[in-house]
Design an enzyme around this catalytic site. Structure first.
Site, mmCIF file in Angstrom:
data_model
loop_
_atom_site.group_PDB
_atom_site.id
_atom_site.type_symbol
_atom_site.label_atom_id
_atom_site.label_comp_id
_atom_site.label_asym_id
_atom_site.label_seq_id
_atom_site.Cartn_x
_atom_site.Cartn_y
_atom_site.Cartn_z
ATOM 1 N N ASN A 56 -28.362 -12.220 1.763
ATOM 2 C CA ASN A 56 -28.105 -10.780 1.631
ATOM 3 C C ASN A 56 -28.905 -9.969 2.657
ATOM 4 O OD1 ASN A 56 -28.367 -11.095 -1.966
ATOM 5 N ND2 ASN A 56 -26.554 -11.318 -0.702
ATOM 6 N N ARG A 59 -27.825 -7.624 5.730
ATOM 7 C CA ARG A 59 -27.047 -6.399 5.582
ATOM 8 C C ARG A 59 -27.492 -5.529 4.414
ATOM 9 N NH1 ARG A 59 -23.932 -10.567 3.833
ATOM 10 N NH2 ARG A 59 -23.192 -10.402 1.689
ATOM 11 N N CYS A 158 -1.905 5.166 -5.087
ATOM 12 C CA CYS A 158 -0.845 5.675 -4.214
ATOM 13 C C CYS A 158 -0.861 4.922 -2.876
ATOM 14 C CB CYS A 158 -1.026 7.161 -3.945
ATOM 15 S SG CYS A 158 -0.971 8.197 -5.408
ATOM 16 N N CYS A 170 -15.919 -8.574 0.765
ATOM 17 C CA CYS A 170 -17.075 -8.486 1.654
ATOM 18 C C CYS A 170 -17.812 -9.813 1.746
ATOM 19 C CB CYS A 170 -17.976 -7.385 1.092
ATOM 20 S SG CYS A 170 -19.573 -7.222 1.816
HETATM 21 ZN ZN LIG Z 1 -1.817 7.854 -7.467
#
Ligand SMILES: [Zn+2]
Lengths: 328, 96
Positions: A56, A59, A158, A170
């Protein structure tokens, strides 16, 4: 702090004491997010369940070699308190659909810094359900993204479908430290802007650190995700009465209010709020310790359904140690 | 990592830049005196292999003086790493 930093202070808008933000994940993104918010005076609620590993350190710059093996929450809190005098609440846990609200808590804004695709949607939905702003970030090698909504659409759903192809996270994909740092600081800047009343949301920022290109992609207006955003119906409010001998584990409170539908969930919620207290009540296999009695509305749960005892809204859960001493 | 970087400035951007360069393993860092004083201990804890040195002929200059935010600092560290790794010849940043 150098003199140059003190001069910069005058231009940093202070939010000290005024705002509380949940930062989900204390890793490569959570580190810079927490640094920037703590420096701006925001009270932090850090959620994580990991420990500091050697891999770790390139970063996750809040941690040092002295922190190896420690819970990330503890190491981060110590560093943030020491460097910024920050107010930091630590919540041990990994976000899922059943603990979302308990772990995020009553905050003004939530940030997903886990870089975990499932957590992004949970944090997104929490914001829609509560009408509160969220910031979501991600990073993969030299690519990064930052998204925010102000408690309403256009939302993260959306942009992306939840049941899509597996996205490399990650940890799996490998991340360049400063890339995570940059993305994390941009996430914090968005969060501070939202806390200061900025409502310009509805766009995704994409970053390409290798081609040195940043793009702002605006979404069309409108979002029909809010009505189905809550993962479950609101749960019953439970009042847990804490005996004097246990109050030191719950910030000296005599009552802790949680949301749950059964005793087990109530104790888990208590633990999420005050990490460490559950081990005083339950053994390693999760059963209530022999010398602890728990009463649900004055009935001993051993004569009901034990930890599975259902609780109604407003129920009182009383914890009574059978004998004094020897267990903490 | 072979290579050296000279971080310009003593503000937050410089602090963040130096921190990420040290964590990433850039072997030698040249810092301005006030920042060196404030940061040298923490950088040693972060990565014991990094040396803060008075000067280095091969050091690349990092961080425009206009940079003030920690985000600027982390991005400058990223740009420096790209150069030190020889990955590309970076042009200017484009925002669209
Ligand atoms: Zn939405």
């Amino acid at each position: 702090m150098t003199a140059a930093m003190q001069r910069e202070d005058r231009s940093v808008e202070s939010l000290r004491g005024a705002r509380r933000v949940a930062v989900i994940g204390a890793g490569g993104l959570g580190n810079p997010v927490a640094v920037a918010l703590a420096e701006a005076g925001v009270a932090l609620r850090l959620v994580d369940d990991d420990r500091v590993e050697l891999s770790n350190l390139p970063r996750q710059v809040l941690f040092t070699t002295a922190d190896l093996g420690r819970p990330k929450l503890e190491a981060a809190r110590d560093a943030l308190v020491q460097r910024f005098g920050a107010e930091v609440e630590c919540v041990t846990g990994r976000l899922d659909a059943t603990n979302r609200d308990a772990l995020i808590g009553e905050v003004d804004l939530a940030i997903d810094a886990t870089d975990d695709p499932a957590a992004r949607f949970l944090v997104n939905d929490w914001g829609l359900a509560k009408g509160r702003p969220v910031v979501i970030g991600g990073v993969h090698r030299f690519l990064g993204m930052v998204f925010a909504h102000a408690g309403h659409g256009p939302c993260f759903r959306c942009l992306f479908e939840e049941e899509g192809p597996e996205v490399e996270t990650c940890a799996a994909g490998g991340v360049l430290g400063p890339m995570a740092g940059w993305v994390g600081h941009l996430m914090a800047e968005r969060a501070l802007a939202l806390l200061n009343g900025d409502r310009d949301t509805g766009y995704l920022t994409t970053l390409d650190g290798l081609r040195r290109r940043a793009r702002k992609v605006r979404l069309p207006d409108g979002c029909d995700h809010a009505p189905v955003s809550s993962p479950r119906k609101p749960m019953a409010a439970i009042h847990i009465k804490i005996p004097a001998s246990l109050r030191k584990f719950v910030a000296n409170l005599d009552t802790v209010d949680v949301e749950s539908e059964d005793v087990r969930g109530a104790l888990d919620a208590l633990e999420a709020r005050h990490p460490g207290v559950k081990s005083k009540l339950c053994d390693d296999s999760g059963n209530v310790r022999r010398f602890i009695n728990i009463y649900a509305n004055s009935e001993d749960i051993r004569f009901l359904d034990n930890l599975e005892t259902r609780l109604v809204d407003g129920a009182e859960l009383q914890i009574v140690p059978a004998i004094a001493g020897g267990w903490y | 990592m072979a290579g050296a970087a000279r971080v310009i400035g003593c503000g937050r951007a410089a602090e963040e830049c130096a921190t990420y360069l040290a964590a990433a393993g850039v072997g030698r860092l040249v810092l301005e005196a006030p920042l060196r004083e404030a940061l040298e201990g923490r950088l040693a804890e972060l990565n014991p292999d990094v040396r803060v040195v008075d000067g280095a002929l091969d050091a690349i200059d990092v961080l425009p003086e206009s940079a003030t935010s920690r985000a600027d600092g982390a991005r400058a560290a990223l740009d420096a790493l790209v150069v030190l790794c020889g990955a590309t010849s970076p042009g200017p940043w484009r925002w669209t």
